[in-house]
Scaffold this active site. Sequence first.
Site, short mmCIF file in Angstrom:
data_model
loop_
_atom_site.label_atom_id
_atom_site.label_comp_id
_atom_site.label_asym_id
_atom_site.label_seq_id
_atom_site.Cartn_x
_atom_site.Cartn_y
_atom_site.Cartn_z
N GLN A 101 0.82 -1.08 0.22
CA GLN A 101 0.05 0.02 0.08
C GLN A 101 0.92 1.13 0.10
O GLN A 101 0.22 2.52 -0.14
CB GLN A 101 -1.23 0.17 1.32
CG GLN A 101 -1.92 -1.12 1.38
CD GLN A 101 -2.56 -1.19 2.77
OE1 GLN A 101 -1.93 -1.63 3.61
NE2 GLN A 101 -3.91 -0.78 2.83
N HIS A 134 -0.91 1.36 -4.67
CA HIS A 134 -1.32 2.74 -4.71
C HIS A 134 -0.26 3.79 -5.60
O HIS A 134 -0.26 4.88 -5.33
CB HIS A 134 -1.37 3.37 -3.49
CG HIS A 134 -2.67 2.94 -2.56
ND1 HIS A 134 -2.82 2.95 -1.13
CD2 HIS A 134 -3.78 2.14 -3.04
CE1 HIS A 134 -3.82 2.01 -0.76
NE2 HIS A 134 -4.23 1.63 -1.94
N CYS A 145 0.26 10.42 -22.45
CA CYS A 145 0.89 9.32 -23.26
C CYS A 145 1.48 8.28 -22.23
O CYS A 145 1.50 7.00 -22.56
CB CYS A 145 2.07 9.74 -23.97
SG CYS A 145 3.81 10.21 -22.93
ZN LIG Z 1 3.55 12.41 -22.48
#
Ligand SMILES: [Zn+2]
Length: 264
Positions: A101, A134, A145
Amino acid sequence: MDDLETLAGAIRSADTAAALTGAGISAPSGVPTFRGDDGVWEHFDEGQFTYGRFRRDPEGFWEDRLDLQEAMFGEEYEPNAAHEALAAMERDGHLEAVLTQNTDGLHRDAAAAVRGDEPGDPNAKADGTVLELHGNARRVRCADCGRRREGDPIFERAADGELPPTCDCGGVYKPDVVLFGERLPGAVIQRAQSLARESDAFLAIGSSLVVEPAASLPRVAARNGATVGIVNLESTPCDDDADVVRREDVTEVLPELRGLLESK
Ligand SMILES: [Zn+2]
């Protein structure tokens, strides 16, 4: 039989074993915790760090995030004996994976250290051995991207006034963590859940086991027949489902467990 020997025996005979960790494993390394007395959220307003704000006001978000980053990672932290014991257990084939976590990246550092590797390429596909449920706060990820980068150079650019910092593609970088209001990484969570179902031995280390989806993993493992061990300073809601519960310092219990695995 000593309870740690019971656990070591279960791990030794398991086809699949996994460990889940929480803030309690990194506290001995000095990493500040988010919750509890003097936790980071006592000093910062959680509401300023939501995914919604990142989308709406990336400049303001990043300005505040730099302060949070400084509070969390202004110092450098080293993996401790508990991180190292788990990394060695994974390297030696006792654990299929370490699920965490935590977003401090210390399990990856420990894995690299026990293998003698340089810390990994942040764009490498998750190799399945450290699953960061997480995300990782020491990295950033382009919101467009998806490219990941080491965080420090980007945090420096932001501190020098590039707000928000952007990728070569023009997209805005986001800390590579799951923000409030953001969906969890589906593939990672699914892999964690299937590991919990498949495991014959399952460890929960330094987690109070109250934050989902991690909180229910030990119970899922127990329901599917795993021997479950919990090591945490305080009691957890899963203690009744566990076979072995140790309310002790993780940096003492984990090396002891690893020693038992080594000795046979
Ligand atoms: Zn990028």
